[in-house]
Each structure stands twice: as structure tokens, then as C-alpha cells.
Design an enzyme around this catalytic site. Structure first.
Site, PDB file in Angstrom:
ATOM      1  N   GLY A   1      22.340  31.361  26.859  1.00 50.72           N
ATOM      2  CA  GLY A   1      22.973  30.334  27.686  1.00 50.72           C
ATOM      3  C   GLY A   1      24.312  29.921  27.083  1.00 50.72           C
ATOM      4  O   GLY A   1      25.325  30.597  27.241  1.00 50.72           O
ATOM      5  N   GLY A   2      24.303  28.813  26.356  1.00 48.53           N
ATOM      6  CA  GLY A   2      25.545  28.206  25.853  1.00 48.53           C
ATOM      7  C   GLY A   2      26.486  29.180  25.157  1.00 48.53           C
ATOM      8  O   GLY A   2      27.696  29.168  25.419  1.00 48.53           O
TER       9      GLY A   2
ATOM     10  N   ASN B   1      23.446  34.062  30.696  1.00 48.41           N
ATOM     11  CA  ASN B   1      23.138  33.163  31.808  1.00 48.41           C
ATOM     12  C   ASN B   1      24.130  32.006  31.768  1.00 48.41           C
ATOM     13  O   ASN B   1      24.009  31.129  30.919  1.00 48.41           O
ATOM     14  CB  ASN B   1      21.691  32.654  31.664  1.00 48.41           C
ATOM     15  CG  ASN B   1      21.335  31.628  32.729  1.00 48.41           C
ATOM     16  OD1 ASN B   1      22.110  31.402  33.672  1.00 48.41           O
ATOM     17  ND2 ASN B   1      20.177  31.007  32.584  1.00 48.41           N
ATOM     18  N   TRP B   2      25.067  32.033  32.707  1.00 49.44           N
ATOM     19  CA  TRP B   2      26.129  31.013  32.695  1.00 49.44           C
ATOM     20  C   TRP B   2      25.678  29.693  33.326  1.00 49.44           C
ATOM     21  O   TRP B   2      26.446  28.735  33.357  1.00 49.44           O
ATOM     22  CB  TRP B   2      27.371  31.543  33.397  1.00 49.44           C
ATOM     23  CG  TRP B   2      28.119  32.578  32.591  1.00 49.44           C
ATOM     24  CD1 TRP B   2      27.926  32.892  31.275  1.00 49.44           C
ATOM     25  CD2 TRP B   2      29.195  33.408  33.048  1.00 49.44           C
ATOM     26  NE1 TRP B   2      28.813  33.854  30.888  1.00 49.44           N
ATOM     27  CE2 TRP B   2      29.604  34.199  31.946  1.00 49.44           C
ATOM     28  CE3 TRP B   2      29.863  33.554  34.273  1.00 49.44           C
ATOM     29  CZ2 TRP B   2      30.650  35.124  32.050  1.00 49.44           C
ATOM     30  CZ3 TRP B   2      30.888  34.479  34.370  1.00 49.44           C
ATOM     31  CH2 TRP B   2      31.282  35.256  33.268  1.00 49.44           C
ATOM     32  N   LYS B   3      24.477  29.659  33.893  1.00 50.26           N
ATOM     33  CA  LYS B   3      23.962  28.425  34.523  1.00 50.26           C
ATOM     34  C   LYS B   3      25.034  27.866  35.479  1.00 50.26           C
ATOM     35  O   LYS B   3      25.693  28.642  36.155  1.00 50.26           O
ATOM     36  CB  LYS B   3      23.525  27.436  33.443  1.00 50.26           C
ATOM     37  CG  LYS B   3      22.541  28.103  32.452  1.00 50.26           C
ATOM     38  CD  LYS B   3      21.874  27.170  31.510  1.00 50.26           C
ATOM     39  CE  LYS B   3      20.929  27.963  30.606  1.00 50.26           C
ATOM     40  NZ  LYS B   3      20.156  27.120  29.711  1.00 50.26           N
TER      41      LYS B   3
ATOM     42  N   HIS C   1      13.184  30.544  35.728  1.00 53.63           N
ATOM     43  CA  HIS C   1      13.876  29.919  34.590  1.00 53.63           C
ATOM     44  C   HIS C   1      13.359  28.497  34.395  1.00 53.63           C
ATOM     45  O   HIS C   1      13.037  27.803  35.354  1.00 53.63           O
ATOM     46  CB  HIS C   1      15.393  29.905  34.826  1.00 53.63           C
ATOM     47  CG  HIS C   1      16.130  29.531  33.576  1.00 53.63           C
ATOM     48  ND1 HIS C   1      16.286  28.229  33.187  1.00 53.63           N
ATOM     49  CD2 HIS C   1      16.678  30.296  32.605  1.00 53.63           C
ATOM     50  CE1 HIS C   1      16.926  28.210  32.020  1.00 53.63           C
ATOM     51  NE2 HIS C   1      17.173  29.450  31.657  1.00 53.63           N
TER      52      HIS C   1
ATOM     53  N   GLU D   1      11.314  32.163  26.855  1.00 56.52           N
ATOM     54  CA  GLU D   1      12.260  31.112  26.499  1.00 56.52           C
ATOM     55  C   GLU D   1      11.482  29.819  26.261  1.00 56.52           C
ATOM     56  O   GLU D   1      11.170  29.092  27.223  1.00 56.52           O
ATOM     57  CB  GLU D   1      13.266  30.883  27.633  1.00 56.52           C
ATOM     58  CG  GLU D   1      14.118  32.091  27.954  1.00 56.52           C
ATOM     59  CD  GLU D   1      15.411  31.694  28.666  1.00 56.52           C
ATOM     60  OE1 GLU D   1      16.477  31.925  28.092  1.00 56.52           O
ATOM     61  OE2 GLU D   1      15.346  31.132  29.772  1.00 56.52           O
TER      62      GLU D   1
ATOM     63  N   GLU E   1      14.684  25.773  33.812  1.00 64.27           N
ATOM     64  CA  GLU E   1      15.358  24.683  34.541  1.00 64.27           C
ATOM     65  C   GLU E   1      14.941  24.654  36.006  1.00 64.27           C
ATOM     66  O   GLU E   1      14.876  23.589  36.627  1.00 64.27           O
ATOM     67  CB  GLU E   1      16.875  24.833  34.363  1.00 64.27           C
ATOM     68  CG  GLU E   1      17.271  24.482  32.934  1.00 64.27           C
ATOM     69  CD  GLU E   1      18.335  25.368  32.318  1.00 64.27           C
ATOM     70  OE1 GLU E   1      19.117  25.994  33.044  1.00 64.27           O
ATOM     71  OE2 GLU E   1      18.367  25.429  31.063  1.00 64.27           O
TER      72      GLU E   1
ATOM     73  N   SER F   1      18.773  29.113  22.321  1.00 67.08           N
ATOM     74  CA  SER F   1      19.687  28.892  21.194  1.00 67.08           C
ATOM     75  C   SER F   1      20.026  30.165  20.420  1.00 67.08           C
ATOM     76  O   SER F   1      20.174  30.132  19.202  1.00 67.08           O
ATOM     77  CB  SER F   1      19.147  27.792  20.272  1.00 67.08           C
ATOM     78  OG  SER F   1      19.087  26.557  20.972  1.00 67.08           O
TER      79      SER F   1
ATOM     80  N   GLY G   1      19.061  25.179  24.741  1.00 67.39           N
ATOM     81  CA  GLY G   1      20.175  24.236  24.703  1.00 67.39           C
ATOM     82  C   GLY G   1      20.037  23.169  23.632  1.00 67.39           C
ATOM     83  O   GLY G   1      20.770  22.188  23.633  1.00 67.39           O
TER      84      GLY G   1
HETATM   85  P1  13P Z   1      20.736  28.353  25.406  1.00 62.15           P
HETATM   86  O1  13P Z   1      21.154  29.697  24.843  1.00 62.15           O
HETATM   87  O2  13P Z   1      21.903  27.479  25.742  1.00 62.15           O
HETATM   88  O3  13P Z   1      19.708  27.695  24.539  1.00 62.15           O
HETATM   89  O4  13P Z   1      20.021  28.660  26.825  1.00 62.15           O
HETATM   90  C1  13P Z   1      19.006  29.591  26.889  1.00 62.15           C
HETATM   91  C2  13P Z   1      18.716  29.862  28.314  1.00 62.15           C
HETATM   92  O5  13P Z   1      18.191  29.035  29.028  1.00 62.15           O
HETATM   93  C3  13P Z   1      19.100  31.182  28.851  1.00 62.15           C
HETATM   94  O6  13P Z   1      18.533  31.401  30.104  1.00 62.15           O
END
Ligand code: 13P
Length: 251
Positions: A236-237, A8-10, A97, A170, A99, A215, A176
């Protein structure tokens, strides 16, 4: 069950960056991708087509969207329909999600509307759920997951094909932050999600994927992916750099 490794590149990456990242990812991982695994790349809307072009012809690599609006078309300024993201090459999409729930204010019932609409529109949907730290500290894990899953799936037909629906657990406090949930926490939450899915769909729920997100990094991915009821990861990251993400998909 085929394990899904999702990036997930957000809100990151231009078209050129997206194209470069998937080309690097394929170079680093496509030949050695273990049997029983597949990869999903989820860029922002503006990079869907460029990412689709970069992934063209790569077996077991799929494209997804981070969001969509539950209507075919209409006066919804700023929104994008499932048909539009499918037209851009995506076959998967996320709903719920954290966010979108906690930064953009989406309610459980709106997430549910999207989940059923997306499935009906032919997308494979990954419904994201997870508790905030204050909910965990107040022993509300089961309450939160039960509410998010029952409202998230309220209008989903009971006879859907199991490969079309996944749930991503999640925990919000692990997203994050570098704070990964421990094995016992992941096992507990995933067993609960499995039981909740079985309540809705019966035994076919055992064929639905449950992903862990929060994470995930190259050095913890192999331990997480080996846990019971963990059928993939949502990253994510650590998915932004092809080098890191390729080490996760090969872990
Ligand atoms: P991180 O891997 O950066 O913690 O993000 C997780 C996430 O929200 C994937 O959708």
C-alpha cells in the site's frame, strides 16, 4: 513460481499522477527487474486507463482493479463490472481487501460471490484475507482464515488454472500501521493458507501464489519475499512513490 509485486494505490492519484508514477517506476525498475518477478499496479478506477497507457508495451508489468461488482451490467449505481475494468486495460482484480470488508461492510459470502464471478469473467483474482488484532489475540487466526477462504472460494470451480487465483494474507493490524508481521507469523499464516488451498484444489494449489501485505517497505521486502510460501507482496503506502516501490520490486 513467478513472484508478484503488487502496488495497491487505494484512493490515491489523479490520472496525471498515475501516469507519472508508472513512467518513473518503469524507468527505475524495468531494465533490472530480476528474472522470475512480475509487477502489478492497482490504481483507482478513474486512473485505470491512464495507468494502462503508461504501462503499454512493458513486459511483466500488469494492471489491476481494486474492486468490481459481480454482474455483467445493470442497475447498480456506482458500481463497475469486470468487463468494464477489462475494457480499461486491467487483467487482475482484488476481492475481499480488509478495507472493503471492515470499512465498507462486505461479507465473506459477498466476497465469495465476487471472487467466482470475477474468475468466470476472465479476471485474475487476488482474494485478500487476514485477521484483526482482537482475533489474533483471541487465538482465532486459523478460524478466521478458514472461514474467509472457504466462503471466499465456495463457488470457484475446482479445475481453474492456478495462475488465475492468488490469495493475499494481509493481517489487518499490519495494514498502514508500520507494524509488519514477523517472519514466524508470516510463515505460520502462509502455511495455513497453502493447506487451506490444497484442501480445496488439491496439489495444483502449490502453483497458486500467496502474497503478503501489511507495511511492506524497501527495507523489509527482501526478507519477506524470501520466506517459504511467500510468492509476492501486496504493498500500500510504500507503493505510492516510484522510488520506494522500485526498491521493493528490485529487493
Ligand atoms: P500498507 O502497505 O500501507 O500497510 O497497506 C497494505 C495493503 O493494504 C495493501 O493492499
Amino acid at each position: 513460481m513467478i513472484k508478484l509485486f503488487a502496488a495497491n494505490w487505494k484512493m490515491h492519484k489523479t490520472q496525471a499522477e498515475a501516469r507519472q508514477t508508472v513512467e518513473d517506476l518503469l524507468r527505475l525498475s524495468a531494465v533490472d527487474l530480476p528474472v522470475g518477478r512480475e509487477v502489478l499496479v492497482i490504481p483507482p478506477f478513474t486512473a485505470l486507463s491512464a495507468t494502462a497507457a503508461g504501462l503499454a508495451g512493458a513486459e511483466r508489468y500488469h494492471l489491476g482493479a481494486q474492486n468490481f461488482y459481480p454482474a455483467d451490467h445493470g442497475a447498480f449505481t456506482g458500481e463497475v463490472s469486470p468487463a468494464m475494468i477489462r475494457d480499461a486495460g486491467a487483467s487482475f482484480a482484488l476481492t475481499g481487501h480488509s478495507e472493503r470488508r471492515h470499512v465498507l461492510g462486505e461479507s465473506d459470502s459477498f466476497v465469495g460471490q465476487k471472487t467466482s464471478f470475477g474468475l468466470a469473467a476472465g479476471l485474475k483474482v487476488i482474494l485478500c484475507v487476514g485477521e484483526k488484532i482482537e482475533e489474533r489475540e483471541a487465538s482465532k487466526l486459523a478460524e478466521v482464515l478458514t472461514r474467509q477462504i472457504s466462503l471466499g472460494l465456495a463457488d470457484v470451480p475446482k479445475n481453474i488454472a492456478p495462475e488465475t487465483l492468488s490469495v493475499a494474507y494481509e493481517p489487518v493490524w499490519a495494514i498502514g500501521t508500520g507494524l509488519v508481521a514477523g517472519p514466524a507469523e508470516i510463515l505460520e499464516a502462509h502455511a495455513l493458507v497453502r493447506a487451506l488451498l490444497e484442501d480445496v484444489f488439491g496439489s495444483v494449489a502449490r502453483e497458486m501464489r500467496i502474497l503478503y501485505g501489511g507495511s511492506v517497505k524497501p527495507d523489509n521486502a527482501s526478507e519477506i519475499i524470501a520466506l517459504d510460501n511467500v510468492d509476492g507482496v501486496l504493498v500500500g503506502g510504500a507503493s505510492l512513490k516510484a522510488d520506494d516501490f522500485s526498491r521493493i520490486v528490485l529487493a
